[in-house]
Design an enzyme around this catalytic site. Structure first.
Site, short mmCIF file in Angstrom:
data_model
loop_
_atom_site.label_atom_id
_atom_site.label_comp_id
_atom_site.label_asym_id
_atom_site.label_seq_id
_atom_site.Cartn_x
_atom_site.Cartn_y
_atom_site.Cartn_z
CG HIS A 1 4.44 -6.64 2.32
ND1 HIS A 1 5.47 -5.73 2.40
CD2 HIS A 1 3.32 -5.91 2.06
CE1 HIS A 1 5.00 -4.51 2.18
NE2 HIS A 1 3.70 -4.59 1.98
CG ASP B 1 8.19 -8.11 2.61
OD1 ASP B 1 8.21 -8.17 1.36
OD2 ASP B 1 7.80 -7.09 3.22
CB SER C 1 2.41 -1.64 3.13
OG SER C 1 2.72 -1.89 1.79
#
Length: 426
Positions: A401, A367, A208
């Site tokens: 995610h 996601d 991320s």
């Protein structure tokens, strides 16, 4: 440019044929000759310590008073145990997390009288949320898999680079003292990890926001340094163009969430870094009201419509946007891994212009946090760049995610990419 056979236009749908994941089964011979790995976690996954100095104004946060707070380091983020035991501490912790912008220095800093530090830099012991209910969102399972399956060992060939997630990179000419300090320590960690392992170059593995920070770091590192010290860059759950869901800027503060209490998170330098990029989303309407639509090109105006000041909107233009627009090829072998098949907001409707209300949403692929358009842009902004010798992108079906680093099969695929990077011939 050499490009891996598995490309974004031919997504790899991996989940249907997943085999059981055994984190404790070391692959034969894997531990021998491993390249060192340095991990960078996502937003909010780095633990922070704080201490107060005589400069701190206790009247700004009365719950920070008393000898308990004086002259000692304590866990600021995330101190889940302390807040569970005494919710009255939330206003204090929120105040200590807040950043202020110093117009004289042209930079962000802590509230006066607050000193902070990332916990256990160089190791993964500083990763985590402090909340047992969310223990797998911060690379813990990936760490266990690297140790159990490939034979990595903490402090020998496995290292962590926690960072103060409140700060963000700044473009040339703009000050960013804390983030620049992190980049210096990250550079030293990579060099030390390499030297401890017979001068083997390092594999950077990120999740991320850690991927955005690592991309910035690599693009601003000399090419000779990259060739010497970086074997491969594995970037998980990171798009090239930000995220439409993060345009939900409104909503009231809550009594227990540190980041939302008194709008603490909106003081962070990093808060606007993952907003949609004009390069990826262009002039398409992302936020719709009866009176006006907003695209990625209209974010400064959208910020002001959400109650941010003219100065805050201007800082987005001068500090955030140039970094967003500069996302591109890190010029080291790169593998991107993202989840798809999860409904992800690609357009937000606030019909009455009330940005504090919950919007209606039009959903597309992604996601759950990053839109597929942002993932597909990786192929153009990284893969098509002549400076990028090797680029590979994997899309894992029905994976969120966080699932990229917490679902068993996704973690297995991620570990396999680290193994492949180890075996790749320079």
């Amino acid at each position: 440019m050499a490009t891996a056979s598995s490309q974004l236009l031919l997504p790899v749908l991996l989940l249907a044929f997943a085999r059981p994941f055994f984190a404790g089964s070391v692959e034969p011979g894997a531990a021998a000759g491993l390249h060192p790995v340095v991990l960078l976690p996502g937003y909010s996954c780095s633990q922070l310590d704080a201490q107060l100095t005589d400069e701190f104004d206790h009247s700004s946060a009365p719950s920070c008073g008393g000898a308990h707070w004086e002259k000692r380091w304590f866990r600021l983020w995330q101190n889940h145990t302390a807040l569970q035991e005494d919710p009255a501490l939330v206003p204090c912790y929120a105040e200590l997390l807040r950043l202020v912008y110093d117009p004289v220095a042209g930079d962000y800093r802590n509230v006066p009288g607050v000193e902070t530090r990332a916990v256990a830099f160089g190791t993964t012991r500083g990763f985590g949320t402090g909340d047992p209910a969310t223990k797998n969102i911060c690379m813990e399972k990936l760490v266990r898999a690297l140790e159990g399956r490939l034979g990595y060992r903490q402090g020998e060939n496995l290292f962590g680079a926690p960072y103060d997630f409140r700060y963000a990179p700044a473009p040339p000419g703009q000050a960013s003292r804390v983030f620049a300090g992190f980049l210096s320590t990250l550079r030293a960690l990579v060099e030390q990890a390499s030297e401890m392992n017979g001068d083997s170059p390092v594999i950077l593995v990120t999740h991320s926001l850690g991927g955005l920070n690592a991309n910035f770091f690599l693009r601003r590192s000399p090419s000779a340094w990259r060739r010497r010290y970086v074997k491969h860059f594995v970037m998980a759950s990171t798009g090239a163009g930000g995220s439409v869901p993060l345009l939900q800027l409104g909503g009231s503060s809550t009594a227990t969430d540190l980041l939302s209490f008194a709008n603490t998170r909106w003081t962070f330098a990093s808060v606007f870094s993952p907003l949609p990029s004009p390069i990826v989303f262009g002039h398409a309407p992302l936020v719709v009201t009866r009176a006006k639509n907003y695209s990625a090109c209209d974010i400064p105006e959208y910020l002001k419509a959400n109650g941010f000041s003219d100065d805050e909107a201007a800082r987005y233009v001068t500090r955030v946007l140039p970094v967003t627009l500069d996302f591109g090829a890190p010029a080291v072998p790169t593998t991107c891994i993202n989840g798809v098949g999860v409904p992800t907001a690609e357009k937000l409707m606030y019909w009455d212009g009330d940005f504090g209300a919950k919007p209606e949403a039009v959903y597309g692929d992604g996601d759950g946090a990053i839109n597929i358009a942002s993932m597909l842009a990786l192929d153009t902004l990284i893969g098509a760049d002549p400076a990028q010798d090797y680029f590979k992108s994997l899309l894992i079906h029905n994976t969120s995610h966080v699932g990229v680093i917490s679902d068993d099969y996704a973690v297995k695929r991620l570990v396999n990419e680290v193994l492949e990077a180890n075996r790749a011939i320079d």
